[in-house]
Design an enzyme around this catalytic site. Sequence first.
Site, PDB file in Angstrom:
ATOM      1  N   TYR A  21       1.004  16.739  -9.362  1.00  0.00           N
ATOM      2  CA  TYR A  21       1.219  15.789  -8.222  1.00  0.00           C
ATOM      3  C   TYR A  21       0.525  16.241  -6.915  1.00  0.00           C
ATOM      4  CZ  TYR A  21       3.770  12.608  -5.320  1.00  0.00           C
ATOM      5  OH  TYR A  21       4.398  11.575  -4.772  1.00  0.00           O
ATOM      6  N   HIS A  44       4.072  16.849   3.806  1.00  0.00           N
ATOM      7  CA  HIS A  44       5.301  17.019   3.046  1.00  0.00           C
ATOM      8  C   HIS A  44       5.089  18.231   1.940  1.00  0.00           C
ATOM      9  CE1 HIS A  44       7.164  12.646   3.296  1.00  0.00           C
ATOM     10  NE2 HIS A  44       6.708  13.170   4.436  1.00  0.00           N
ATOM     11  N   TYR A  66      12.317  10.211  -5.888  1.00  0.00           N
ATOM     12  CA  TYR A  66      12.071   9.575  -7.278  1.00  0.00           C
ATOM     13  C   TYR A  66      13.288   9.766  -8.065  1.00  0.00           C
ATOM     14  CZ  TYR A  66       6.842   9.956  -6.506  1.00  0.00           C
ATOM     15  OH  TYR A  66       5.611   9.659  -6.139  1.00  0.00           O
ATOM     16  N   LYS A 102      -1.680   8.738  -7.770  1.00  0.00           N
ATOM     17  CA  LYS A 102      -2.989   9.227  -7.923  1.00  0.00           C
ATOM     18  C   LYS A 102      -4.042   8.101  -7.791  1.00  0.00           C
ATOM     19  CE  LYS A 102      -2.305  13.287  -9.207  1.00  0.00           C
ATOM     20  NZ  LYS A 102      -1.914  13.790  -7.831  1.00  0.00           N
ATOM     21  N   PRO A 136       1.367   3.507 -10.605  1.00  0.00           N
ATOM     22  CA  PRO A 136       1.388   4.227  -9.270  1.00  0.00           C
ATOM     23  C   PRO A 136       2.318   5.356  -9.274  1.00  0.00           C
ATOM     24  CG  PRO A 136       2.503   1.955  -9.098  1.00  0.00           C
ATOM     25  CD  PRO A 136       1.962   2.096 -10.552  1.00  0.00           C
TER      26      PRO A 136
END
Length: 391
Positions: free
Chosen positions: A384, A72, A201, A298, A294
Amino acid sequence: MRTQVAIIGAGPAGMLLSHLLALGGVESVILETRSRQYVESRVRAGILETSTVELLKSVGLGERLEQRGDPHRGIYLRWPGERHHMDFVDLVGRKVWIYGQTEVQRDLGRAREAAGQEIHHEVTEVALHELQTDRPHVTFTDSDRRAQRLDADVVAGCDGSFGPSRAAVPDAVRSTWERTYPYSWLGILADVAPSTDELIYAWHPDGFALHSMRSDTVSRLYLQVPNGTDLADWPDERIWAALAARLGHGADGWQLTAGPITDRGVLPMRSFVMTPMRHGRLFLAGDAAHIVPPTGAKGLNLAVADVALLARALHSLLCDRDPRLAETYSDDALRRVWRCTHFSWWMTTMLHTSTDPFDTQLQLSQLRWVTTSTAGATGLAENYAGLPLGL
Ligand code: RFL
Ligand code: PHB
């Protein structure tokens, strides 16, 4: 029994450690309370950082990952009336991969089996002894109920958040840092094609939601729920209705497709770090030493980063009789641990709805900043998609 490294826990940290050690000619024996089948079917993490993928490929664990892993470019951030794509490749030149922890665990299981790795599953009463000598040992009861003793040069505590290794570090020499959050995640796995190409998100006044996936036909979704939530209060229709509302079904023509739910659970959110990650001849790695909520994806990646450092340190200690990397292991690992702890806390507090109206305004301001400022977006992307190993 005798080995060089007694590894407690056959999760990703313990299994990968045995694999990396074996590549350097260091022997290990793994002890695990659960069955192999149980360990390989636990539904958990879904996102691998670039550095995790590169490491797995470089040590012969990349074949299925290359076939089935889904790269992605970034993620979507969404809140009512807003939808933004954060393109990590444009921002920091790094991707992330969708590849379930179940798959990583299966790849490790097959590789260790092919190499003849000794793993004792379904053991009980695991106890660590003489950790401050150079002859530590572990006692346990095997699956045939026989008492056993495993002598080793080193013990690696890879037994997750509930194992005995962390507790083997005496209170007098350890420090712990902890944050609990007033919410949990209700997670589902559903037999339905994902309604999005990359993860969403979503901030929403009713609570956070996340749309993730495992394959072209399996979706993974999460909802913020209060602590103590009973799954019985969440029939399928209520789950899908809440996901649709929070993820923005109907906004700019976007639709969430519901499907049969095959797995569900409620998980509390916690930040936790224990230092040092070493006590004498005991070395901790992964969730045994630290837990992150979560939201930053990570936990698994951090376990892999710890193990990459630990394997190198143990190789130097046991093969070259050079203790320097073992001595700095805890400090070296903790640099990344604290970076990921901060990032995971930051993502969590930015996205989970709070009852305090002041916090709400700060969250919305932060969301606007990371989606409109290149500096803000780059910070999120760098964390990220993950720093290179060794940083
Ligand atoms: P694990 O996987 O918990 O493995 C520890 C193993 O030790 C065994 N054990 C014992 N063995 C012997 N003797 C004893 N006394 C023992 N006690 C326990 C356990 O049975 C187990 O097999 O820890 P490890 O290896 O450190 O790996 C950590 C990761 O599993 C964890 O950080 C991630 O799953 C966290 N996580 C995520 N991480 C990511 O990087 N990306 C994600 O997208 C992500 N999503 C998640 C997650 C964790 C989740 N849950 C359920 C905690 C999503 C979820 C829902
Ligand atoms: C998952 O796919 O399970 C997942 C993805 C991203 C997260 C947490 C979990 O932040």
